[in-house]
Design an enzyme around this catalytic site. Structure first.
Site, PDB file in Angstrom:
ATOM      1  N   ASP A  17       0.861  -1.173   0.000  1.00  0.00           N
ATOM      2  CA  ASP A  17       0.000   0.000   0.000  1.00  0.00           C
ATOM      3  C   ASP A  17       0.903   1.229   0.000  1.00  0.00           C
ATOM      4  O   ASP A  17       2.053   1.159   0.422  1.00  0.00           O
ATOM      5  CB  ASP A  17      -0.881  -0.034   1.252  1.00  0.00           C
ATOM      6  CG  ASP A  17      -1.946   1.038   1.229  1.00  0.00           C
ATOM      7  OD1 ASP A  17      -2.341   1.443   0.131  1.00  0.00           O
ATOM      8  OD2 ASP A  17      -2.372   1.459   2.312  1.00  0.00           O
TER       9      ASP A  17
ATOM     10  N   ASP B  46      -1.950  -2.199   6.541  1.00  0.00           N
ATOM     11  CA  ASP B  46      -2.079  -1.872   7.953  1.00  0.00           C
ATOM     12  C   ASP B  46      -3.489  -1.517   8.386  1.00  0.00           C
ATOM     13  O   ASP B  46      -3.751  -1.340   9.565  1.00  0.00           O
ATOM     14  CB  ASP B  46      -1.140  -0.713   8.325  1.00  0.00           C
ATOM     15  CG  ASP B  46      -1.459   0.558   7.556  1.00  0.00           C
ATOM     16  OD1 ASP B  46      -2.335   0.503   6.669  1.00  0.00           O
ATOM     17  OD2 ASP B  46      -0.840   1.603   7.843  1.00  0.00           O
TER      18      ASP B  46
END
Length: 826
Positions: free
Chosen positions: A517, A714
């Site tokens: 990401d 996350d």
């Protein structure tokens, strides 16, 4: 540890020049006297401290910190000037010289005998097998599959006592060694010119051997005989099947030879008509196997030192600040959620919490592997067991007991050490047919030597069969994988890489594609407002004020950047009504009666508005994220937000490329912004304008292409993709659900953690392959030699005693190779 109090014996003469570095007598840290640190004068001697907290502790009870006893030689050592000190199980141990320190480090247990006896494992403790974790029972025992001693499952609580099997085997080894030495002298003495049988008579010599060998075999070797018999009853043939057969055959043959020698045919008699006995072989096998088991048990205990070291990191007490301002030091288990705790300079943070007052730097290296202390101010989170620097903090406890980061790490490491890697199935299949095959080879060797061997042919046949049984024990094969996994999971925990199970560790070594990401992984994750560009007659501040007023109701990081940017300019925000969020597009609502929308090009398309592109594209090419502000159905301007790339990202990505990974960046950003960042960092491919649910789809597409995929994320929205990937990597700074969905967790949300994880996984799989190679090659070479294939050419027939020594060394070599992972550079 006992302390003596003779400070005057160590007072420095007036003529002694001040040392360049001294040791803080309280915490043991080295201190530069010229650095202006706190000092305290006691009995005419000036002591230097790393912080005011240590100075106060010393001033309150100086006699407790003046001297310590060297546990090796017993000398008194001045703590302040000691050059040699180590930490052992959370305690500082001082030495008078490097030689004493080296002796201690080689065998700490023998020098810590004055410590209080550890408590036994609590009643009801579940025990499991290190090689077969599916085996569980209450209390100690042996594994019904492989025969190995069971070990306590889970996380040890308090001071754990010595391994009872290690204590028992050590006692049996000592007795066995004492009795075996004269036995070997009697049996083997004639080869060295010491013909004891000639002095006392052959018959008396055999009876002496019987008397000496019987307690060695029947008491010292009883655990092996018992486990061997159990393996045949259950038909779970294992290493103890072979040891039991070999020892029993040598002892029973020799016993019958002494009691009723007349029943043996000529094939068992030598040229003097005597029947040979093999008591020394049976006894030496038992003693050497005991020695190998002791070395193995000690090495296995060392693989658990990672958990013990993690447990030792925790603070034992906490200083609670009561509502009336009174402070009280209490045991850590008395802390409850919401308590305010004072953390003084040099102290460990007791529990996970949030800083409410003060400023300091925290050394988090014991959890993250990163050596640089992290600055903490009010509002920042702190983790239990990390070390406070020179400032004082007041924290509010947010996680206690088993919920703290340290407890979760310890639980994860303990669980991972008991898990099985897929490659273990290969060893299990080999071991499944190995023992029956060895028994078959031993029978063939006996038949071949009986038929074709020199006189006494049956005697040689028995020696060959016993040697085959003993040398081929598959213990090394069974230990090859679990020992590596146990050592690797402990090493990973020290470097801030938490491994959920062995399958994830093995899987990450096979991964060829990594999806990362952008926000929070490649970038810092704290976007900042860069520019506001109004359109037409609109005012810059007015565009920003309307956008920030609308975004105040959003929790998105980009929204926070816009609101902070408006507040920094002193703009007064209005209340937003009818607020709506469109995932992956933007937000809309009413501000001061005007219809306001803020979002990307997708949102403008939904609203039927053409997006101005020139200025927006120029900013996207700089890696900025652009959002359009729409007021009453027309574009009023754009706001540009940038999330700085982490300093570590470029080097980490380069290292990941060198480790054979293809990197794909998945982001909700516009493609031009994504390409700008990807080009700067050398990323192989991008997936832009990705909504949270798209990430799992991307993982599935790559897997259909035949790629082995790891996904790093996350957030809560990353959990499906983490679960879909071959290996999910959760940033420890992220959401709990992401951590639960991942096979690997990085305590610090940094790409360097992925580099460490990759290096560790590759090193572990290489180590396992080495272990399996050593074990298989050793047995493939050892069994034919033991069977006597070298005898026709070189006249070599392997003694059962040498076979026992070689068998024990093979297990120890596999364990020693596994323990190298504890020092692996990752």
């Amino acid at each position: 540890m006992a302390h003596t109090h003779h400070a005057h014996e160590h007072a420095m003469p007036e003529t002694t020049p001040p040392p360049t570095v001294v040791r803080d007598p309280v915490c043991g840290m080295t201190v530069d006297p010229a650095a202006g640190k706190p000092t305290h004068v006691h009995d005419g001697h000036t002591y230097h401290f790393c912080c005011e907290g240590c100075r106060k502790k010393f001033a309150a009870a100086p006699q407790d910190y003046l001297t310590a006893e060297d546990p090796v030689c017993g000398m008194n050592v001045n703590r302040a000037s000691a050059r040699f000190m180590v930490r052992h199980e959370g305690e500082k141990v001082y030495f008078c010289s490097s030689r004493c320190q080296e002796k201690f480090e080689a065998d700490p247990a023998s020098y810590m005998g004055d410590r209080p006896a550890p408590e036994p494992m609590p009643e009801g403790t579940i025990y499991t097998c290190p090689m077969h974790p599916e085996i569980e029972q209450v209390g100690p025992g042996s594994c019904p599959i492989c025969g190995m001693a069971l070990e306590p499952k889970g996380v040890p609580v308090g001071e754990v006592g010595p391994n009872p099997e290690l204590v028992d085997f050590t006692r049996r080894f000592t007795v066995g060694a004492i009795l075996t030495v004269p036995l070997v002298i009697i049996a083997m003495g004639p080869m060295a010119g010491l013909d004891v049988p000639a002095l006392i008579g052959p018959r008396v010599a055999k009876w002496a051997e019987l008397v000496l060998a019987t307690p060695v075999v029947l008491w010292c070797g009883w655990p092996f005989l018992e486990r061997g018999a159990r393996s045949f009853r259950s038909m779970n043939l294992n290493m103890f099947s072979l040891i039991g057969m070999g020892v029993a055959a040598a002892y029973l043959f020799s016993l019958v030879a002494v009691l009723v020698p007349g029943i043996f045919p000529a094939g068992f008699r030598d040229h003097n008509g005597e029947v040979g006995v093999y008591f020394e072989a049976a006894a030496v096998i038992v003693v050497l196997v005991l020695l190998g088991q002791i070395m193995e048990l000690r090495a296995r205990e060392r693989t658990g030192t990672a958990i013990r070291a993690l447990l030792d990191l925790a603070a034992k007490t906490a200083r609670i600040v009561r509502a009336d301002g009174r402070e009280e030091e209490v045991p850590l288990e008395d802390v409850v959620l919401g308590d305010r705790l004072r953390v003084r300079p040099g102290e460990k943070v007791p529990v996970d919490g949030t800083v409410v007052e003060g400023r300091s730097s925290i050394d988090e290296s014991m959890l993250t592997g990163e050596p640089v202390p992290v600055e903490k101010v009010a509002g920042d989170t702190v983790t239990g067991a990390t070390l406070n620097g020179s400032g004082t903090l007041i924290i509010e406890a947010t996680r206690i007991g088993k919920d703290t980061m340290l407890s979760r790490i310890v639980e994860m490491v303990a669980s991972a050490q008991r898990s099985r890697a897929p490659i273990q199935k290969l060893a299990d299949r080999v071991a499944g047919w190995f023992v029956p095959a060895v028994i078959g080879v031993a029978v063939l060797a006996f038949v071949a030597w009986s038929a074709f061997g020199p006189s006494p042919s049956f005697g040689h046949a028995l020696v060959a069969a016993i040697s085959v049984l003993i040398i081929a024990c598959p213990c090394a094969l069974g230990l090859a994988t679990p020992m590596s996994i146990m050592a690797a999971t402990g090493r990973g925990a020290q470097a801030g890489v938490l491994i959920r199970d062995a399958e994830a560790l093995e899987g990450f070594a096979r991964v060829d594609t990594l999806i990362v990401d952008k926000t929070g992984t490649l970038t810092i994750g704290k976007p900042e407002l860069v520019a506001v560009v109004p359109e037409g007659a609109h005012d810059e501040d007015e565009v920003l004020r309307l956008a920030a007023s609308l975004e105040r109701g959003s929790e998105h990081p980009l929204a926070e950047a816009i609101v902070k940017g408006a507040e920094a300019r002193g703009l007064e925000l209005a209340k937003a009504e009818d607020f709506e969020a469109a995932t992956g597009k933007g937000v809309s609502g009413r501000v001061e009666g005007r219809a306001v929308a803020l979002g990307n090009a997708k949102m403008l398309s939904d609203l039927g508005i053409a997006a101005p592109t020139d200025d927006a594209d120029a900013r996207r090419d700089q890696g900025e994220t652009v959002m359009f502000v729409v007021v009453d159905g027309a574009v009023a301007g754009l706001v540009s937000v940038a999330d700085p790339v982490k300093e570590t990202s470029a080097d980490a990505l380069k290292a990941l490329h060198e480790l054979g990974l293809r990197i794909i960046m998945a982001t909700g950003d516009n493609a031009r912004t994504a390409r700008a960042i990807a080009g700067r960092l050398g990323i192989d491919d991008i997936r832009a304008d990705v909504s949270p649910e798209d990430k799992a789809t991307i993982v599935a597409e790559l897997k259909r292409e035949g790629r082995t995929v790891a996904m790093a994320g996350d957030g809560v929205n990353d959990a499906p993709a983490l679960a879909a990937a071959d290996v999910g990597i959760a940033m420890g700074t992220g959401a709990d659900v992401a951590i639960e969905s991942a096979g690997l967790t990085l305590v610090k949300g940094d790409l360097n953690g992925i580099v460490r994880a990759r290096r560790l996984s590759l090193a572990t799989m290489a180590n396992i392959r080495q272990n399996l190679f050593f074990a298989l090659i050793y047995n493939l070479a050892g069994v034919p030699i033991a069977a006597g294939v070298l005898y026709p050419v070189f006249g070599i027939l392997l003694s059962p005693m040498f076979a026992a020594a070689a068998m024990s060394l093979s297990s120890v070599s596999v364990i020693s190779n596994s323990l190298r992972l504890k020092a692996a550079k990752i």
